[in-house]
Design an enzyme around this catalytic site. Sequence first.
Site, mmCIF file in Angstrom:
data_model
loop_
_atom_site.group_PDB
_atom_site.id
_atom_site.type_symbol
_atom_site.label_atom_id
_atom_site.label_comp_id
_atom_site.label_asym_id
_atom_site.label_seq_id
_atom_site.Cartn_x
_atom_site.Cartn_y
_atom_site.Cartn_z
ATOM 1 N NE ARG A 71 -3.942 0.412 0.977
ATOM 2 C CZ ARG A 71 -5.082 0.804 0.370
ATOM 3 N NH1 ARG A 71 -5.518 0.119 -0.680
ATOM 4 N NH2 ARG A 71 -5.734 1.859 0.791
ATOM 5 C CD GLN A 102 -13.832 8.157 8.488
ATOM 6 O OE1 GLN A 102 -14.370 7.085 8.734
ATOM 7 N NE2 GLN A 102 -14.321 9.013 7.616
ATOM 8 C CG ASN A 103 -8.543 9.430 4.153
ATOM 9 O OD1 ASN A 103 -9.440 8.615 4.346
ATOM 10 N ND2 ASN A 103 -8.699 10.486 3.367
ATOM 11 C CG HIS A 120 -9.145 5.198 11.081
ATOM 12 N ND1 HIS A 120 -10.068 5.216 10.063
ATOM 13 C CD2 HIS A 120 -9.866 5.155 12.231
ATOM 14 C CE1 HIS A 120 -11.294 5.168 10.581
ATOM 15 N NE2 HIS A 120 -11.201 5.131 11.881
ATOM 16 N N GLY A 188 -16.145 12.919 1.376
ATOM 17 C CA GLY A 188 -15.721 11.611 0.895
ATOM 18 C C GLY A 188 -15.696 10.494 1.905
ATOM 19 C CB THR A 189 -16.533 9.621 5.067
ATOM 20 O OG1 THR A 189 -16.569 8.437 5.874
ATOM 21 C CG2 THR A 189 -17.512 10.640 5.612
ATOM 22 C CD GLU A 216 -21.904 6.094 -4.671
ATOM 23 O OE1 GLU A 216 -21.264 5.609 -5.611
ATOM 24 O OE2 GLU A 216 -21.978 5.551 -3.528
ATOM 25 C CB ALA A 232 -13.609 15.779 -2.832
HETATM 26 N N1 APR Z 1 -15.142 12.794 -4.009
HETATM 27 C C1 APR Z 1 -15.875 12.672 -2.855
HETATM 28 N N2 APR Z 1 -16.314 11.475 -2.369
HETATM 29 C C2 APR Z 1 -16.025 10.378 -3.095
HETATM 30 C C3 APR Z 1 -15.280 10.419 -4.302
HETATM 31 C C4 APR Z 1 -14.833 11.704 -4.746
HETATM 32 N N3 APR Z 1 -14.129 11.848 -5.876
HETATM 33 N N4 APR Z 1 -15.168 9.143 -4.782
HETATM 34 C C5 APR Z 1 -15.812 8.329 -3.898
HETATM 35 N N5 APR Z 1 -16.334 9.064 -2.891
HETATM 36 C C6 APR Z 1 -17.100 8.602 -1.734
HETATM 37 C C7 APR Z 1 -17.881 7.326 -1.931
HETATM 38 O O1 APR Z 1 -19.157 7.580 -2.513
HETATM 39 C C8 APR Z 1 -18.000 6.801 -0.513
HETATM 40 O O2 APR Z 1 -19.159 7.322 0.121
HETATM 41 O O3 APR Z 1 -16.189 8.314 -0.705
HETATM 42 C C9 APR Z 1 -16.767 7.376 0.189
HETATM 43 C C10 APR Z 1 -15.701 6.345 0.539
HETATM 44 O O4 APR Z 1 -16.249 5.467 1.474
HETATM 45 P P1 APR Z 1 -15.394 4.242 2.087
HETATM 46 O O5 APR Z 1 -14.723 3.513 1.014
HETATM 47 O O6 APR Z 1 -16.333 3.517 2.976
HETATM 48 O O7 APR Z 1 -14.265 4.966 2.943
HETATM 49 P P2 APR Z 1 -14.348 5.668 4.383
HETATM 50 O O8 APR Z 1 -15.673 6.253 4.635
HETATM 51 O O9 APR Z 1 -13.176 6.549 4.492
HETATM 52 O O10 APR Z 1 -14.124 4.397 5.329
HETATM 53 C C11 APR Z 1 -13.877 4.605 6.661
HETATM 54 O O11 APR Z 1 -13.212 2.370 6.970
HETATM 55 O O12 APR Z 1 -12.090 0.693 6.044
HETATM 56 C C12 APR Z 1 -12.070 1.589 7.064
HETATM 57 O O13 APR Z 1 -10.232 2.482 8.187
HETATM 58 C C13 APR Z 1 -10.873 2.471 6.977
HETATM 59 O O14 APR Z 1 -10.741 4.834 7.260
HETATM 60 C C14 APR Z 1 -11.480 3.814 6.648
HETATM 61 C C15 APR Z 1 -12.846 3.698 7.219
#
Ligand code: APR
Length: 242
Positions: A71, A102-103, A120, A188-189, A216, A232
């Site tokens: 990674r 969370q990144n 995280h 973006g979460t 979404e 974003a």
């Molecule tokens: N701009 C904004 N949002 C976006 C984009 C973009 N270009 N592309 C995708 N997304 C959105 C998706 O629609 C989704 O809702 O980003 C979100 C990503 O969601 P996850 O993959 O679930 O990631 P996250 O919410 O950060 O997960 C939280 O879960 O796996 C664990 O520790 C890990 O920190 C992570 C945590």
Amino acid sequence: MTDDQLKLARRYLAQAKRVVIFTGAGISAESGVPTFRGSDATWKGMPAAVASSLGLLEQDLTTAWEWFDYRRTLLKAVSPNAAHVAVAQAESCFAEFLVVTQNVDGLHQKAGSKHIIELHGNIWRGRGLRTGKRYDLPETPLPTLPPRGDADEPIRPDVVLFGEMLPAGAFEEAELAAMRCDACLVIGTSGVVYPAALIPLAARDAGAAVIEVNPEATDLTPHVTLSLRGRAGDIVPQLFEA
Ligand code: APR
């Protein structure tokens, strides 16, 4: 996102003195970092969630590190995008400004953000298995796996693994800032991972304007003040333009 929504979001931010930016994998998607739930990523036949689990680390530290160094190699090649940069540049425009992410990719730091809570952890750091001492590990690929610290102590990735608690104090500090802020921008979460997803809810409960940016609808959408549909990299720079 409509013009009216953009105007409203800008007004909330223009009126705010204290701002919390809550980010997830989506803010790094346009930098080429795969999101967690957007891809059914497997590595050596293992789902990402297993490769990033406490179970694997306890069983086989070397294989866990092979995954994380893979990674890291991917992340070494990516750069912050327009959303990271806009967030970093907005920092000095507010009395209080905090990024709660969370990144683990370190892209907010790379973009120049100063005040950051990494809920995280960070993939560019390690932690001594015996002492808990933190080590910066910028080099990738790592020369030896597992990397070793003082007195040859084995080092583990300084990231929160599946099945682990958040680092002590990080969540509490983020929650306090959320309860004090006037505006919370959620970028973006999917809002499905707890306790992290409680941060925007704490801001809302304290009366702040909570603005979501996501292509979404998410689990957080019903709870926010304003949900802006789009990427974003397109939307965030426009929010801070004024
Ligand atoms: N701009 C904004 N949002 C976006 C984009 C973009 N270009 N592309 C995708 N997304 C959105 C998706 O629609 C989704 O809702 O980003 C979100 C990503 O969601 P996850 O993959 O679930 O990631 P996250 O919410 O950060 O997960 C939280 O879960 O796996 C664990 O520790 C890990 O920190 C992570 C945590």
